[in-house]
Design an enzyme around this catalytic site. Structure first.
Site, PDB file in Angstrom:
ATOM      1  N   ASN A 344       0.775  -1.247  -0.084  1.00  0.00           N
ATOM      2  CA  ASN A 344      -0.102  -0.051   0.068  1.00  0.00           C
ATOM      3  C   ASN A 344       0.950   1.400   0.048  1.00  0.00           C
ATOM      4  OD1 ASN A 344       0.796  -0.280   2.791  1.00  0.00           O
ATOM      5  ND2 ASN A 344      -0.697   1.129   3.485  1.00  0.00           N
ATOM      6  N   CYS A 346       2.321   3.662   2.075  1.00  0.00           N
ATOM      7  CA  CYS A 346       3.236   3.904   2.684  1.00  0.00           C
ATOM      8  C   CYS A 346       4.130   2.763   3.197  1.00  0.00           C
ATOM      9  CB  CYS A 346       2.737   4.584   4.145  1.00  0.00           C
ATOM     10  SG  CYS A 346       1.890   6.161   3.867  1.00  0.00           S
ATOM     11  N   GLY A 347       3.798   1.471   2.969  1.00  0.00           N
ATOM     12  CA  GLY A 347       4.723   0.479   2.917  1.00  0.00           C
ATOM     13  C   GLY A 347       4.295  -0.508   3.989  1.00  0.00           C
ATOM     14  N   GLU A 348       3.238  -0.061   4.690  1.00  0.00           N
ATOM     15  CA  GLU A 348       3.209  -1.099   6.180  1.00  0.00           C
ATOM     16  C   GLU A 348       2.096  -2.292   5.700  1.00  0.00           C
ATOM     17  OE1 GLU A 348       2.026   1.874   5.558  1.00  0.00           O
ATOM     18  OE2 GLU A 348      -0.135   2.191   6.263  1.00  0.00           O
TER      19      GLU A 348
HETATM   20  P1  ADP Z   1      -4.409   7.744   9.075  1.00  0.00           P
HETATM   21  O1  ADP Z   1      -3.568   8.408  10.315  1.00  0.00           O
HETATM   22  O2  ADP Z   1      -5.070   8.914   8.590  1.00  0.00           O
HETATM   23  O3  ADP Z   1      -5.367   6.577   9.763  1.00  0.00           O
HETATM   24  P2  ADP Z   1      -1.769   6.884   8.212  1.00  0.00           P
HETATM   25  O4  ADP Z   1      -0.908   7.920   7.875  1.00  0.00           O
HETATM   26  O5  ADP Z   1      -1.661   6.009   9.308  1.00  0.00           O
HETATM   27  O6  ADP Z   1      -3.701   7.042   7.991  1.00  0.00           O
HETATM   28  O7  ADP Z   1      -1.941   5.974   6.842  1.00  0.00           O
HETATM   29  C1  ADP Z   1      -2.234   4.662   6.613  1.00  0.00           C
HETATM   30  C2  ADP Z   1      -2.585   4.315   5.297  1.00  0.00           C
HETATM   31  O8  ADP Z   1      -3.768   4.930   4.991  1.00  0.00           O
HETATM   32  C3  ADP Z   1      -1.537   4.623   4.199  1.00  0.00           C
HETATM   33  O9  ADP Z   1      -0.488   3.941   4.126  1.00  0.00           O
HETATM   34  C4  ADP Z   1      -2.547   4.791   3.060  1.00  0.00           C
HETATM   35  O10 ADP Z   1      -2.736   3.355   2.482  1.00  0.00           O
HETATM   36  C5  ADP Z   1      -3.763   5.303   3.648  1.00  0.00           C
HETATM   37  N1  ADP Z   1      -3.872   6.550   3.362  1.00  0.00           N
HETATM   38  C6  ADP Z   1      -2.935   7.700   4.207  1.00  0.00           C
HETATM   39  N2  ADP Z   1      -3.500   8.870   3.704  1.00  0.00           N
HETATM   40  C7  ADP Z   1      -4.081   8.726   2.558  1.00  0.00           C
HETATM   41  C8  ADP Z   1      -4.667   9.507   1.646  1.00  0.00           C
HETATM   42  N3  ADP Z   1      -4.505  10.957   1.632  1.00  0.00           N
HETATM   43  N4  ADP Z   1      -5.591   9.074   0.497  1.00  0.00           N
HETATM   44  C9  ADP Z   1      -5.624   7.739   0.505  1.00  0.00           C
HETATM   45  N5  ADP Z   1      -5.075   6.838   1.245  1.00  0.00           N
HETATM   46  C10 ADP Z   1      -4.340   7.211   2.451  1.00  0.00           C
END
Ligand code: ADP
Length: 685
Positions: A344, A346-348
């Site tokens: 996905n 961010c790679g997690e």
């Molecule tokens: P959050 O804090 O909003 O829950 P994270 O920063 O932990 O999100 O990101 C987790 C994952 O959510 C990302 O690796 C990506 O798959 C998805 N994600 C984050 N930001 C976006 C975005 N702007 N649009 C679509 N997917 C996103």
């Protein structure tokens, strides 16, 4: 009754001003006609809790709703953004992470042609999910298109279409979509790909993509030796009995074929990646040799030269990162379902095509009580958090049948963390110390153990994930490296102190082999249970530091879609107060640079404890990531933040060491290397 409303108000006082700004801008529900808010933060948590408890048996719903509400409203656990936004609303996606297949044809009867994927991406983005793709099956630029006798435009040009489409579908104006684009290092267009976001193209092209080169052990070994590697055209011969005609083929292409299945499985167990030459299983090295014999090799390049291009790009703009494909597949618990090629954004979450995963994170800061770690409280929160995440798989409304099928087959969930930096500060441990890495390692182990334990209990109660195979399932704890090995590989010396050993003594009681016996007896509910996400927004909601990152700055301006926020770290202010240094002049001075590293007027204890992301030596960033990855059945997202003046040698060392430490994917970001960055240092007027 009255009491209920009173406690609502008290809980809302836990919400910081910045959190409230974010919540009101994007999360709290509004009446579509009047645009008035129709919920408070507590009502939002209540909505989410009720929605996720609704898949429990009628008689237990009330109880689980309370537990879910409790862990969220106390800010000990926060699920990923789509679950907060969409639970109980018309939009149904509750997961953040998706990987979609990219096939080398316009459309297919399976609905996985390239334009089918484009549509799938739009549907996922519209509801707030992020998508990852491996573009390496696409034939390279200049290759012949048989049906039209035309010339192919190559993967990078297809990526541009995905990028533009991402711009257009803005998730209801709430946030920009996010993508991960992967290309494997053997692809003939890999040099174009490496340069797709750097130099003149940075800040211009593929702005909605993170890009990563998929590398293998053979390649990294060749880099070390300075050897040549071939880059090939992936489309050469038709494999008998299948629709696939790639030369370098992937196991998943064959998973339906009985004649190869058993052999593939045996071989996959031996090594992470395998390739097929008609009916014979070969290594990637052999595949490349055959590709050459058959004329599929476009050219040979020096692995070191290619690697240097990657390093230069990353130094210049943060892209590309690396994905270590062999490591990802070696440590994929459900490896027998096929080969993972992408993650996905961010790679997690390394995922199979069409799989999705939902995330949620524990707020570590909340588990520091009177200078100790509340291990029991942590274990209890993990139990309800994993149950919550498992319920998301059923409560989700999937935008496409393929996504639903792939996701329900493995029921992957990802419990992660946030607030590590602030936990460390509360315990008096500097981030860049052996003690801190040791604490990361022990925490990761504890969380993984209890998450897995919960998943076994859930299996006993509700059944295993459909693709669970008790014998083939791989227990990743069996291959976790020990801390000393990580430290010596990174060239860091030292032993954890007596203090931090005592602090984490509880972790030494965990018994993984008994847990394995339980798993074999009762089954397992989820193919993966943990994952370290960036927690970009949910850490703001929880009012803590993000993920496993060090503090970014002691005071800074944060630019997000909804505005600019100034933040001064409250823990830092506390410390200044202790030394009677909390005067406006001092604070203003610190805010200008965001850090206190070389400020002689600040006591040394404060300076050591409050090292920010750019003051932490790069190797300690990498070590924390490696420590968390050891006890993680999916991926660990981390940005290795570098000072603006760091050189390409640092990036090279970081990338090489990451591979040796068994990290699954690595990204660096050098300060000021892009014109638009989310966070700026210091306070600007
Ligand atoms: P959050 O804090 O909003 O829950 P994270 O920063 O932990 O999100 O990101 C987790 C994952 O959510 C990302 O690796 C990506 O798959 C998805 N994600 C984050 N930001 C976006 C975005 N702007 N649009 C679509 N997917 C996103």
């Amino acid at each position: 009754g009255k009491g209920g409303w009173k406690s609502f108000d008290e809980r809302d006082l836990l919400i910081s001003y910045n959190a409230l700004k974010v919540l009101e801008a994007r999360y709290l529900l509004k009446d579509p006609n009047t645009l008035r808010y129709i919920e408070t933060p507590q009502m939002m948590f209540r909505r989410v809790a009720r929605h996720l408890a609704s898949v429990e048996p009628q008689e237990r719903r009330r109880e689980y709703e309370e537990k879910f509400y409790e862990i969220m409203s106390s800010l000990k656990f926060v699920p990923n953004t789509p679950a907060l936004m969409n639970s109980g609303t018309r939009l149904g996606i509750l997961s953040a992470c998706f990987v979609l297949p990219v096939r080398d044809s316009m459309t297919t009867k399976n609905g996985d042609g390239i334009y089918d994927t484009l549509r799938a991406m739009a549907l996922v983005h519209q509801q707030g999910g992020g998508t990852g793709f491996d573009f390496s099956e696409l034939r390279p630029k200049g290759d012949v298109v048989a049906s039209t006798a035309g010339v192919a435009s190559g993967p990078v040009s297809f990526m541009k279409i995905f990028d533009v489409s991402t711009d257009v579908v803005k998730q209801g104006g709430k946030r920009r979509g996010a993508n991960m684009g992967v290309m494997h290092v053997w692809h003939a267009d890999v040099e174009d790909f490496i340069k797709a976001k750097t130099g003149e193209l940075k800040d211009v092209q593929l702005q909605n993509f993170n890009i990563s080169v998929g590398v293998y052990d053979y390649f990294m070994n060749a880099v070390e030796r300075g050897a040549e590697v071939p880059v090939i055209t992936p489309r050469k011969t038709k494999i008998p009995g299948t629709d696939y005609d790639y030369y370098i083929v992937r196991a998943r292409n064959y998973m339906d074929e009985e004649w190869v299945q058993e052999e593939i499985l045996r071989e996959l167990e031996e090594r992470g990646s395998i390739y097929l030459d008609e009916s014979r299983i070969i290594t990637v090295d052999e595949a490349l040799v055959i590709a050459e014999r058959e004329g599929a090799v476009v050219k040979w390049v020096n692995a070191r030269t290619l690697f240097n291009e990657v390093v230069k790009g990353a130094w210049d703009s943060g892209d590309p990162g690396l994905l270590f494909i062999d490591e990802i597949n070696r440590r994929h618990p459900a490896w027998y379902l096929g080969k993972i090629q992408a993650t996905n954004p961010c790679g997690e979450e390394p995922l199979l095509p069409w799989e999705s995963c939902n995330l949620g994170s524990l707020n570590l800061e909340k588990f520091v009580v009177d200078g100790r770690i509340d291990w029991n409280g942590l274990a209890e929160t993990i139990r309800y958090a994993v149950r919550f995440l498992d319920n998301v798989v059923d409560a989700n409304r999937y935008p496409l049948r393929q996504i639903e099928e792939a996701t329900k087959r493995t029921r992957k969930v990802g419990l992660g963390v946030m607030g590590l930096a602030r936990m460390l500060i509360k315990l008096g441990i500097p981030y860049d110390s052996v003690d801190a890495v040791f604490l990361s390692y022990q925490l990761a182990k504890f969380i993984y153990y209890h998450a897995l334990h919960t998943s076994v209990e859930l299996a006993k109660e509700k059944g295993s994930f459909p693709a669970y195979d008790p014998v083939r399932y791989r227990d990743i704890w069996e291959t976790a490296r020990d801390l000393q090995e990580l430290l010596s590989t990174a060239g860091v010396h030292g032993e954890p102190s007596e203090y931090v050993r005592k602090l984490t003594a509880e972790v030494n009681k965990l018994d993984f082999s008994t847990l394995k016996d339980m798993r074999l007896r009762y089954g397992l509910r989820n193919a993966t249970v943990v994952s370290v996400a960036p927690t970009g927004t949910i850490s703001i909601i929880a009012g803590t530091s993000s993920s496993i990152e060090p503090l970014f700055a002691l005071a800074f301006i944060r630019n997000v879609a909804v505005g600019r926020f100034m933040e001064i770290d409250p823990l830092f202010l506390d410390y200044l107060r202790r030394y009677e240094l909390d005067t406006p002049e001092v604070v203003k001075k610190i805010a200008e640079s965001g850090e206190v590293g070389d400020n002689p007027f600040i006591p040394k204890t404060i300076r050591k404890l409050f090292r920010t992301a750019h003051e932490v030596p790069p190797m300690f960033h990498v070590l924390h990531q490696a420590a968390w990855q050891q006890w993680n059945d999916s991926g660990t997202s981390k940005t290795i933040n570098l000072r603006s003046e760091e050189t390409t040698e640092t990036v090279e060392r970081v990338y090489m060491t990451a591979w040796k430490l068994g990290i699954k994917g690595i990204t660096v970001y050098r300060d000021k290397s892009k014109s638009q960055q989310v966070i700026y240092f210091g306070i600007k007027k």
